[in-house]
Design a protein around this motif. Structure first.
Motif, PDB file in Angstrom:
ATOM      1  N   GLU A   1       0.834  -1.203   0.000  1.00 33.03           N
ATOM      2  CA  GLU A   1       0.000   0.000   0.000  1.00 33.03           C
ATOM      3  C   GLU A   1       0.871   1.256   0.000  1.00 33.03           C
ATOM      4  O   GLU A   1       0.603   2.215  -0.718  1.00 33.03           O
ATOM      5  CB  GLU A   1      -0.936   0.008   1.208  1.00 33.03           C
ATOM      6  CG  GLU A   1      -1.881   1.181   1.197  1.00 33.03           C
ATOM      7  CD  GLU A   1      -2.902   1.137   2.334  1.00 33.03           C
ATOM      8  OE1 GLU A   1      -3.598   2.152   2.496  1.00 33.03           O
ATOM      9  OE2 GLU A   1      -2.995   0.111   3.030  1.00 33.03           O
ATOM     10  N   GLN A   2       1.952   1.233   0.781  1.00 33.74           N
ATOM     11  CA  GLN A   2       2.859   2.382   0.837  1.00 33.74           C
ATOM     12  C   GLN A   2       3.523   2.609  -0.524  1.00 33.74           C
ATOM     13  O   GLN A   2       3.644   3.748  -0.980  1.00 33.74           O
ATOM     14  CB  GLN A   2       3.920   2.191   1.925  1.00 33.74           C
ATOM     15  CG  GLN A   2       4.863   3.363   2.077  1.00 33.74           C
ATOM     16  CD  GLN A   2       4.141   4.656   2.431  1.00 33.74           C
ATOM     17  OE1 GLN A   2       3.172   4.673   3.176  1.00 33.74           O
ATOM     18  NE2 GLN A   2       4.614   5.762   1.863  1.00 33.74           N
ATOM     19  N   ARG A   3       3.926   1.538  -1.182  1.00 27.78           N
ATOM     20  CA  ARG A   3       4.539   1.676  -2.515  1.00 27.78           C
ATOM     21  C   ARG A   3       3.559   2.290  -3.500  1.00 27.78           C
ATOM     22  O   ARG A   3       3.932   3.135  -4.311  1.00 27.78           O
ATOM     23  CB  ARG A   3       5.020   0.317  -3.022  1.00 27.78           C
ATOM     24  CG  ARG A   3       6.271  -0.166  -2.311  1.00 27.78           C
ATOM     25  CD  ARG A   3       6.732  -1.515  -2.786  1.00 27.78           C
ATOM     26  NE  ARG A   3       7.025  -1.526  -4.208  1.00 27.78           N
ATOM     27  CZ  ARG A   3       7.184  -2.638  -4.912  1.00 27.78           C
ATOM     28  NH1 ARG A   3       7.070  -3.821  -4.337  1.00 27.78           N
ATOM     29  NH2 ARG A   3       7.465  -2.580  -6.201  1.00 27.78           N
TER      30      ARG A   3
ATOM     31  N   ARG B   1       1.005   4.251  -2.744  1.00 28.68           N
ATOM     32  CA  ARG B   1       0.828   5.664  -2.357  1.00 28.68           C
ATOM     33  C   ARG B   1       1.966   6.520  -2.897  1.00 28.68           C
ATOM     34  O   ARG B   1       1.756   7.618  -3.413  1.00 28.68           O
ATOM     35  CB  ARG B   1       0.753   5.802  -0.846  1.00 28.68           C
ATOM     36  CG  ARG B   1      -0.545   5.316  -0.277  1.00 28.68           C
ATOM     37  CD  ARG B   1      -0.521   5.378   1.241  1.00 28.68           C
ATOM     38  NE  ARG B   1      -1.685   4.684   1.760  1.00 28.68           N
ATOM     39  CZ  ARG B   1      -2.415   5.124   2.743  1.00 28.68           C
ATOM     40  NH1 ARG B   1      -2.106   6.243   3.361  1.00 28.68           N
ATOM     41  NH2 ARG B   1      -3.456   4.439   3.156  1.00 28.68           N
ATOM     42  N   GLU B   2       3.174   6.006  -2.785  1.00 30.13           N
ATOM     43  CA  GLU B   2       4.331   6.744  -3.295  1.00 30.13           C
ATOM     44  C   GLU B   2       4.280   6.841  -4.819  1.00 30.13           C
ATOM     45  O   GLU B   2       4.597   7.880  -5.396  1.00 30.13           O
ATOM     46  CB  GLU B   2       5.626   6.069  -2.847  1.00 30.13           C
ATOM     47  CG  GLU B   2       5.872   6.194  -1.359  1.00 30.13           C
ATOM     48  CD  GLU B   2       7.020   5.325  -0.867  1.00 30.13           C
ATOM     49  OE1 GLU B   2       7.665   4.639  -1.694  1.00 30.13           O
ATOM     50  OE2 GLU B   2       7.263   5.322   0.354  1.00 30.13           O
TER      51      GLU B   2
ATOM     52  N   VAL C   1      -0.446   9.903  -3.471  1.00 26.03           N
ATOM     53  CA  VAL C   1      -1.613  10.220  -2.641  1.00 26.03           C
ATOM     54  C   VAL C   1      -1.459   9.553  -1.284  1.00 26.03           C
ATOM     55  O   VAL C   1      -0.680   8.638  -1.106  1.00 26.03           O
ATOM     56  CB  VAL C   1      -2.947   9.746  -3.286  1.00 26.03           C
ATOM     57  CG1 VAL C   1      -3.166  10.407  -4.625  1.00 26.03           C
ATOM     58  CG2 VAL C   1      -2.990   8.244  -3.415  1.00 26.03           C
ATOM     59  N   SER C   2      -2.277  10.015  -0.339  1.00 29.73           N
ATOM     60  CA  SER C   2      -2.238   9.404   0.985  1.00 29.73           C
ATOM     61  C   SER C   2      -3.582   8.818   1.383  1.00 29.73           C
ATOM     62  O   SER C   2      -3.670   8.035   2.322  1.00 29.73           O
ATOM     63  CB  SER C   2      -1.787  10.434   2.028  1.00 29.73           C
ATOM     64  OG  SER C   2      -2.677  11.533   2.026  1.00 29.73           O
ATOM     65  N   ALA C   3      -4.648   9.185   0.684  1.00 32.59           N
ATOM     66  CA  ALA C   3      -5.986   8.711   1.057  1.00 32.59           C
ATOM     67  C   ALA C   3      -6.198   7.265   0.605  1.00 32.59           C
ATOM     68  O   ALA C   3      -5.943   6.929  -0.549  1.00 32.59           O
ATOM     69  CB  ALA C   3      -7.046   9.603   0.413  1.00 32.59           C
ATOM     70  N   PRO C   4      -6.649   6.410   1.529  1.00 29.40           N
ATOM     71  CA  PRO C   4      -6.899   5.013   1.170  1.00 29.40           C
ATOM     72  C   PRO C   4      -7.876   4.845   0.004  1.00 29.40           C
ATOM     73  O   PRO C   4      -7.720   3.938  -0.806  1.00 29.40           O
ATOM     74  CB  PRO C   4      -7.484   4.410   2.451  1.00 29.40           C
ATOM     75  CG  PRO C   4      -6.984   5.282   3.546  1.00 29.40           C
ATOM     76  CD  PRO C   4      -6.884   6.650   2.944  1.00 29.40           C
TER      77      PRO C   4
ATOM     78  N   GLU D   1      -8.157   6.645  -2.627  1.00 22.29           N
ATOM     79  CA  GLU D   1      -7.431   6.839  -3.890  1.00 22.29           C
ATOM     80  C   GLU D   1      -6.597   5.609  -4.236  1.00 22.29           C
ATOM     81  O   GLU D   1      -6.483   5.239  -5.395  1.00 22.29           O
ATOM     82  CB  GLU D   1      -6.545   8.082  -3.818  1.00 22.29           C
ATOM     83  CG  GLU D   1      -7.325   9.373  -3.752  1.00 22.29           C
ATOM     84  CD  GLU D   1      -8.183   9.594  -4.980  1.00 22.29           C
ATOM     85  OE1 GLU D   1      -7.706   9.370  -6.107  1.00 22.29           O
ATOM     86  OE2 GLU D   1      -9.349   9.995  -4.816  1.00 22.29           O
ATOM     87  N   VAL D   2      -6.010   4.976  -3.228  1.00 23.71           N
ATOM     88  CA  VAL D   2      -5.255   3.744  -3.452  1.00 23.71           C
ATOM     89  C   VAL D   2      -6.203   2.669  -3.972  1.00 23.71           C
ATOM     90  O   VAL D   2      -5.894   1.965  -4.931  1.00 23.71           O
ATOM     91  CB  VAL D   2      -4.533   3.281  -2.164  1.00 23.71           C
ATOM     92  CG1 VAL D   2      -3.919   1.902  -2.357  1.00 23.71           C
ATOM     93  CG2 VAL D   2      -3.468   4.288  -1.757  1.00 23.71           C
TER      94      VAL D   2
END
Length: 81
Positions: free
Chosen positions: A10-12, A14-15, A19-22, A24-25
């Motif tokens: 998930e962090q990868r 986001r990067e 974005v930081s909003a779940p 959007e992921v």
């Protein structure tokens, strides 16, 4: 359906998308999967057309003996054999 991603994955993502909003992921993953599945279906359609055309060519007597194909490939790529 709920799908949970490993935190590192998930962090990868986001990067990657910045974005930081779940939500959007989740949208990104959904679009990625949809695109992948559509591409797979398109590939299968083309493969089916290729096989159908190959069979039609063989039935018309347009086939090339395997030995000839191998010899031509070896010649083209400079392979002794």
């Amino acid at each position: 359906m709920t799908i949970e991603l490993r935190p590192d994955l998930e962090q990868r993502i986001r990067e990657l998308i910045g974005v930081s909003a779940p939500a959007e992921v989740g949208k990104f993953v959904e679009e990625l999967l949809e695109s992948h599945l559509n591409a797979k279906n398109d590939d299968l359609d083309f493969e089916e057309l290729d096989v159908t055309e190959a069979i039609a060519q063989l039935e018309r007597g347009e086939g090339i003996p395997a030995e000839q194909v191998i010899a031509e490939l070896r010649a083209r790529h400079g392979i002794q054999g």
